[in-house]
Scaffold this motif. Structure first.
Motif, short mmCIF file in Angstrom:
data_model
loop_
_atom_site.label_atom_id
_atom_site.label_comp_id
_atom_site.label_asym_id
_atom_site.label_seq_id
_atom_site.Cartn_x
_atom_site.Cartn_y
_atom_site.Cartn_z
N MET A 105 0.82 -1.21 0.00
CA MET A 105 0.00 0.00 0.00
C MET A 105 0.86 1.27 0.00
O MET A 105 0.52 2.26 -0.65
N LEU A 106 1.98 1.26 0.74
CA LEU A 106 2.88 2.42 0.73
C LEU A 106 3.48 2.61 -0.67
O LEU A 106 3.55 3.75 -1.17
N PHE A 107 3.90 1.53 -1.27
CA PHE A 107 4.46 1.60 -2.62
C PHE A 107 3.42 2.12 -3.60
O PHE A 107 3.72 2.99 -4.45
N TYR A 126 -14.85 11.68 1.06
CA TYR A 126 -13.64 10.95 1.43
C TYR A 126 -13.79 10.29 2.80
O TYR A 126 -13.40 9.13 2.99
N THR A 127 -14.38 11.02 3.73
CA THR A 127 -14.53 10.49 5.09
C THR A 127 -15.56 9.37 5.16
O THR A 127 -15.33 8.35 5.82
N THR A 128 -16.69 9.54 4.50
CA THR A 128 -17.79 8.59 4.62
C THR A 128 -17.70 7.41 3.65
O THR A 128 -18.33 6.38 3.89
N SER A 129 -16.93 7.55 2.57
CA SER A 129 -16.89 6.50 1.55
C SER A 129 -15.50 5.93 1.33
O SER A 129 -15.29 4.71 1.39
N VAL A 130 -14.52 6.80 1.07
CA VAL A 130 -13.19 6.32 0.70
C VAL A 130 -12.50 5.65 1.88
O VAL A 130 -11.89 4.58 1.71
N ILE A 131 -12.59 6.24 3.06
CA ILE A 131 -11.93 5.64 4.23
C ILE A 131 -12.49 4.25 4.55
O ILE A 131 -11.70 3.31 4.79
N PRO A 132 -13.83 4.05 4.57
CA PRO A 132 -14.32 2.68 4.77
C PRO A 132 -13.86 1.70 3.70
O PRO A 132 -13.54 0.55 4.01
N ILE A 133 -13.82 2.15 2.43
CA ILE A 133 -13.34 1.28 1.36
C ILE A 133 -11.88 0.91 1.60
O ILE A 133 -11.49 -0.26 1.46
N GLY A 134 -11.07 1.90 1.97
CA GLY A 134 -9.66 1.63 2.24
C GLY A 134 -9.46 0.69 3.42
O GLY A 134 -8.60 -0.19 3.38
N ALA A 135 -10.27 0.86 4.46
CA ALA A 135 -10.17 -0.01 5.64
C ALA A 135 -10.54 -1.45 5.29
O ALA A 135 -9.87 -2.40 5.72
N ALA A 156 -16.22 -8.56 0.57
CA ALA A 156 -17.65 -8.34 0.32
C ALA A 156 -18.08 -6.96 0.80
O ALA A 156 -18.82 -6.25 0.11
N LEU A 157 -17.62 -6.57 1.99
CA LEU A 157 -17.95 -5.23 2.50
C LEU A 157 -17.35 -4.14 1.63
O LEU A 157 -17.98 -3.10 1.39
N ARG A 158 -16.14 -4.38 1.13
CA ARG A 158 -15.52 -3.39 0.24
C ARG A 158 -16.36 -3.20 -1.02
O ARG A 158 -16.57 -2.07 -1.47
N TYR A 203 -5.19 5.89 -5.87
CA TYR A 203 -4.62 7.13 -5.37
C TYR A 203 -5.30 7.56 -4.07
O TYR A 203 -4.64 8.02 -3.13
N TYR A 204 -6.63 7.41 -4.03
CA TYR A 204 -7.38 7.80 -2.83
C TYR A 204 -7.38 6.71 -1.76
O TYR A 204 -7.31 7.00 -0.56
N VAL A 205 -7.45 5.44 -2.19
CA VAL A 205 -7.66 4.34 -1.24
C VAL A 205 -6.37 3.88 -0.59
O VAL A 205 -6.34 3.55 0.60
N SER A 206 -5.26 3.85 -1.35
CA SER A 206 -4.01 3.29 -0.83
C SER A 206 -3.54 3.93 0.47
O SER A 206 -3.14 3.22 1.41
N PRO A 207 -3.54 5.28 0.59
CA PRO A 207 -3.11 5.87 1.86
C PRO A 207 -4.00 5.46 3.04
O PRO A 207 -3.50 5.22 4.14
#
Length: 341
Positions: A54-56, A82-91, A176-178, A200-204
């Motif tokens: 993910m860092l790479f 970003y807070t309500t959608s991207v962060i949960p997807i990334g997690a 499945a949640l993702r 770009y948005y999810v990796s961090p």
């Protein structure tokens, strides 16, 4: 003749992308298994490995989009989205990769792929709970076939390590949640991102989600003096393969559809299952294994076919509605809609 040659050329490029995806996806599974469990590398830290990926990916996406500006980032992203959608997807993405890679320490690659066949069941049940899927007899029958197939395949496994099974099923739930969060993101937020933009948005977010468990679970072990080795060249190649895999997904979707990725994934899974029996000593396929997996895959194919018909009918319905709404107001728009249909 020229048009026929052009179609053949386009078809050849598409199949080349599909083969590239199958090769990279299968290769990455074997590569991760080798890194995590081989004595030559001796790096049994799945959280650390995924964190490196993910860092790479974060750094490389930043270079491609912000420094070199080879790929443009779509507009429309806000702090609220970003807070309500991207962060949960990334997690959830971090959870999927972490638990899925952890499973390779306890079960064979082939058995892990067999357990992954339960994915449509998890997606359907969670989607139904979120109001994205409708319960009906046909879908329940398909889910039953997949579940029975996975149970039969598991029954035929020579040696079952339940820790590995729990890890793999946890990874399935995370994936499945993702997918559910992704669908909600597209439908309710109305933003569609290509693969590079999404990474770009999810990796961090995924890197941050992985950093916390790494600090508490694996960093103490790595600092305790236990010998481990991860050559820099192998590290870079492993990270590059992961990024290339994500890029191949973008190339396939850009020429076909997301459903094609799912169908191609079925072929990939069979390739992984059969090759793992040749490459790894811990993989011993039994006739019950193969029978159960074949039943599960039949259910997965039926599920993909159902989704294809549903998406096709939904697309046609949307095109007809748009054409009817714009018919009287704009003749040029009407022509465009008919051409699209």
């Amino acid at each position: 003749m020229a048009k026929r040659m052009e179609r053949l050329k386009e078809g050849g490029v598409t199949y080349a992308y599909l083969l590239l995806y199958i090769a990279l996806s299968s290769g990455q599974i074997f590569f991760n298994k080798w890194v995590l469990s081989s004595k030559q590398i001796n790096f049994p830290y799945p959280v650390g490995l995924t964190l490196l990926h993910m860092l790479f990916s974060s750094v490389l996406c930043f270079i491609l989009t912000r420094v070199l500006k080879i790929i443009k980032i779509e507009e429309g992203m806000t702090s609220e989205i970003y807070t309500t959608s991207v962060i949960p997807i990334g997690a959830m993405f971090a959870m999927t990769l972490w638990l899925g890679n952890s499973a390779y320490l306890y079960i064979s690659v082939a058995f892990a792929q067999m357990l992954k066949a339960i994915m449509p069941v998890a997606v359907f049940l969670l989607g139904a709970a979120a109001g994205l899927e409708a319960m009906n007899c046909r879908m329940l029958a398909i889910m039953s076939v997949i579940s029975i197939g996975v149970i039969v395949a598991s029954y035929g496994e020579v040696s079952v390590d339940w820790i590995g099974v729990v890890y793999q099923m946890g990874g399935v739930i995370g994936e499945a949640l993702r997918l559910i969060f992704m669908e909600l993101f597209v439908k309710k937020k109305g933003i569609r991102l290509n693969s590079i933009s999404m990474m770009y948005y999810v990796s961090p977010c995924s890197a941050l989600s992985l950093f916390i468990p790494w600090v508490f679970l694996e960093k103490p072990k790595m600092d305790s003096g236990v010998t481990w080795n991860f050559p820099p060249l192998i590290l870079v190649l492993n990270c590059l393969c992961t990024f290339a895999l994500n890029l191949s997904v973008f190339l396939v979707i850009s020429r076909t559809s997301a459903l094609t990725i799912r169908v191609t994934g079925v072929v990939r899974d069979w390739v992984v299952v059969l090759l793992s029996a040749v490459l790894f000593a811990d993989t011993k396929l039994t006739p019950i294994n193969i029978l159960g997996y074949a039943i599960a895959i039949a259910g997965v194919v039926a599920y993909n076919n159902h989704k294809l018909k549903k998406e096709a009918s939904g697309t046609n319905s949307d095109v007809n509605d748009n054409a009817n709404n714009q018919e009287d107001d704009d003749p040029d728009s009407r022509i465009a809609m008919i051409t699209q249909k």
